[in-house]
Write an enzyme that holds these catalytic residues in place. Structure first.
Site, short mmCIF file in Angstrom:
data_model
loop_
_atom_site.label_atom_id
_atom_site.label_comp_id
_atom_site.label_asym_id
_atom_site.label_seq_id
_atom_site.Cartn_x
_atom_site.Cartn_y
_atom_site.Cartn_z
N ASP A 149 48.66 60.68 35.36
CA ASP A 149 48.20 59.46 36.05
C ASP A 149 49.28 58.51 35.94
OD1 ASP A 149 47.67 58.96 33.29
OD2 ASP A 149 45.77 58.50 33.74
N ASN A 205 35.24 54.07 28.13
CA ASN A 205 34.40 54.11 28.89
C ASN A 205 33.90 55.51 29.54
OD1 ASN A 205 36.51 54.25 30.53
ND2 ASN A 205 36.21 52.59 31.86
N HIS A 223 36.31 57.38 30.76
CA HIS A 223 37.15 57.83 31.74
C HIS A 223 38.28 58.78 31.23
CE1 HIS A 223 40.50 54.57 31.14
NE2 HIS A 223 40.76 55.73 30.38
N GLU A 268 37.58 56.56 36.79
CA GLU A 268 36.61 55.53 36.19
C GLU A 268 35.28 55.73 36.37
OE1 GLU A 268 38.07 53.61 34.08
OE2 GLU A 268 39.54 52.45 34.63
C1 GLP Z 1 44.45 55.77 29.61
C2 GLP Z 1 44.88 56.95 30.45
C3 GLP Z 1 44.26 58.26 29.89
C4 GLP Z 1 43.84 58.21 28.37
C5 GLP Z 1 42.91 57.16 28.33
C6 GLP Z 1 42.66 56.80 26.71
O1 GLP Z 1 44.18 54.43 30.11
N1 GLP Z 1 44.60 56.87 31.80
O2 GLP Z 1 44.83 59.26 30.33
O3 GLP Z 1 43.50 59.67 28.00
O4 GLP Z 1 43.02 56.03 29.06
O5 GLP Z 1 43.65 56.09 26.18
P1 GLP Z 1 44.14 56.26 24.62
O6 GLP Z 1 44.28 57.45 24.24
O7 GLP Z 1 45.32 55.34 24.48
O8 GLP Z 1 42.76 55.60 23.97
#
Ligand code: GLP
Length: 250
Positions: A67, A136, A138, A143
């Site tokens: 992403d 959450n 995702h 989402e």
């Molecule tokens: C981010 C990304 C995801 C990631 C998730 C968790 O915003 N879009 O690809 O896996 O949220 O992020 P983190 O590893 O910083 O908790």
């Protein structure tokens, strides 16, 4: 799903690096799906160290990130492209031309999303997809509410994600949209390697593994994949009820 609880963040990173390196050893031109965010950083550090020690080469590896934020360009300090370049690609023997992310500054974001999906497909699909899980539930930027067969597309970020990702600077207008691979796109990877560490992820991990298989928890869709490994540290595993999943998966 093969669910493993390891003793620390570093143990998770080492095991994840073993899995990545094994793929690259068997298939030197492997196509890796990569995630941004804090969780995979320890894995990326481990891969950089192994690459420096010449235990693995990325010379023929190709990568596709999940992403990218919309509205900011590749050099912007908040872009995932910049984070990946500074935190991984720039430290590996990888050809920068083989590292792919959607363009956050594309003039036509919907067309960019479609082209990204087509690019993944035309290269033959992802071999090993690395994933984190949002608080959450995702995956990528899919989402809650995302359809389980969704494809790469433009999405609006949820309030939880906007809060979690607010790293400043204070006067910076945070992106509210992104391009993300869809849940259906992610499930087409040959293998999934999902990482979750820290207490903040415990509820999402329990919902993903033990809650309903539903768009309300996008990570629950990972249970549909026949070759998915989930590596947890004890904090991220703390809310799991079933002891079975700890050793043998669901
Ligand atoms: C981010 C990304 C995801 C990631 C998730 C968790 O915003 N879009 O690809 O896996 O949220 O992020 P983190 O590893 O910083 O908790």
């Amino acid at each position: 799903m093969d669910v493993r609880i390891l003793e620390s963040v570093h143990a998770v990173a080492r095991k994840a690096a073993d899995i990545c390196c094994e793929w690259i050893r068997r298939k030197p031109d492997a196509r890796l799906g990569l995630a941004a965010g804090a969780t995979p950083q320890a894995l990326y550090t481990e891969l950089i160290e192994r690459n420096r020690r010449a235990e693995v080469s990325f010379a023929r590896v190709e990568t596709f990130n999940l992403d990218e934020y919309l509205g900011i360009g590749p050099d912007h300090p908040r872009s995932f492209r910049r984070a990946m370049r500074d935190g991984l690609f720039g430290e590996l023997d990888i050809d920068p031309a083989n590292t792919h992310l959607p363009r956050g500054d594309a003039a036509d974001p919907a067309a960019e999303a479609e082209a990204y999906e087509a690019a993944v497909r035309s290269r033959g699909g992802i071999d090993l997809q690395i994933l984190g899980i949002g608080r959450n539930g995702h995956i990528g930027f899919n989402e809650p509410g995302s359809s389980l067969d969704s494809r790469t597309r433009v999405v609006r970020l949820s309030p939880v994600t906007l809060r979690d990702n607010q790293l400043g600077p204070p006067d910076f207008e945070e992106p509210v949209e992104a391009i993300t691979m869809g849940i259906g796109t992610i499930l087409e990877a040959r293998a999934l390697l999902v990482l979750a560490t820290g207490a903040a992820k415990a509820r999402a991990v329990a919902a993903a593994l033990e809650g309903p298989l539903s768009p309300s928890c996008p990570a629950s869709a990972l249970r549909l994949h026949s070759d998915a490994t989930l590596l947890l540290d004890p904090e991220a595993a703390a809310d799991l009820r079933s002891t079975d999943v700890h050793e043998s998966g669901v």
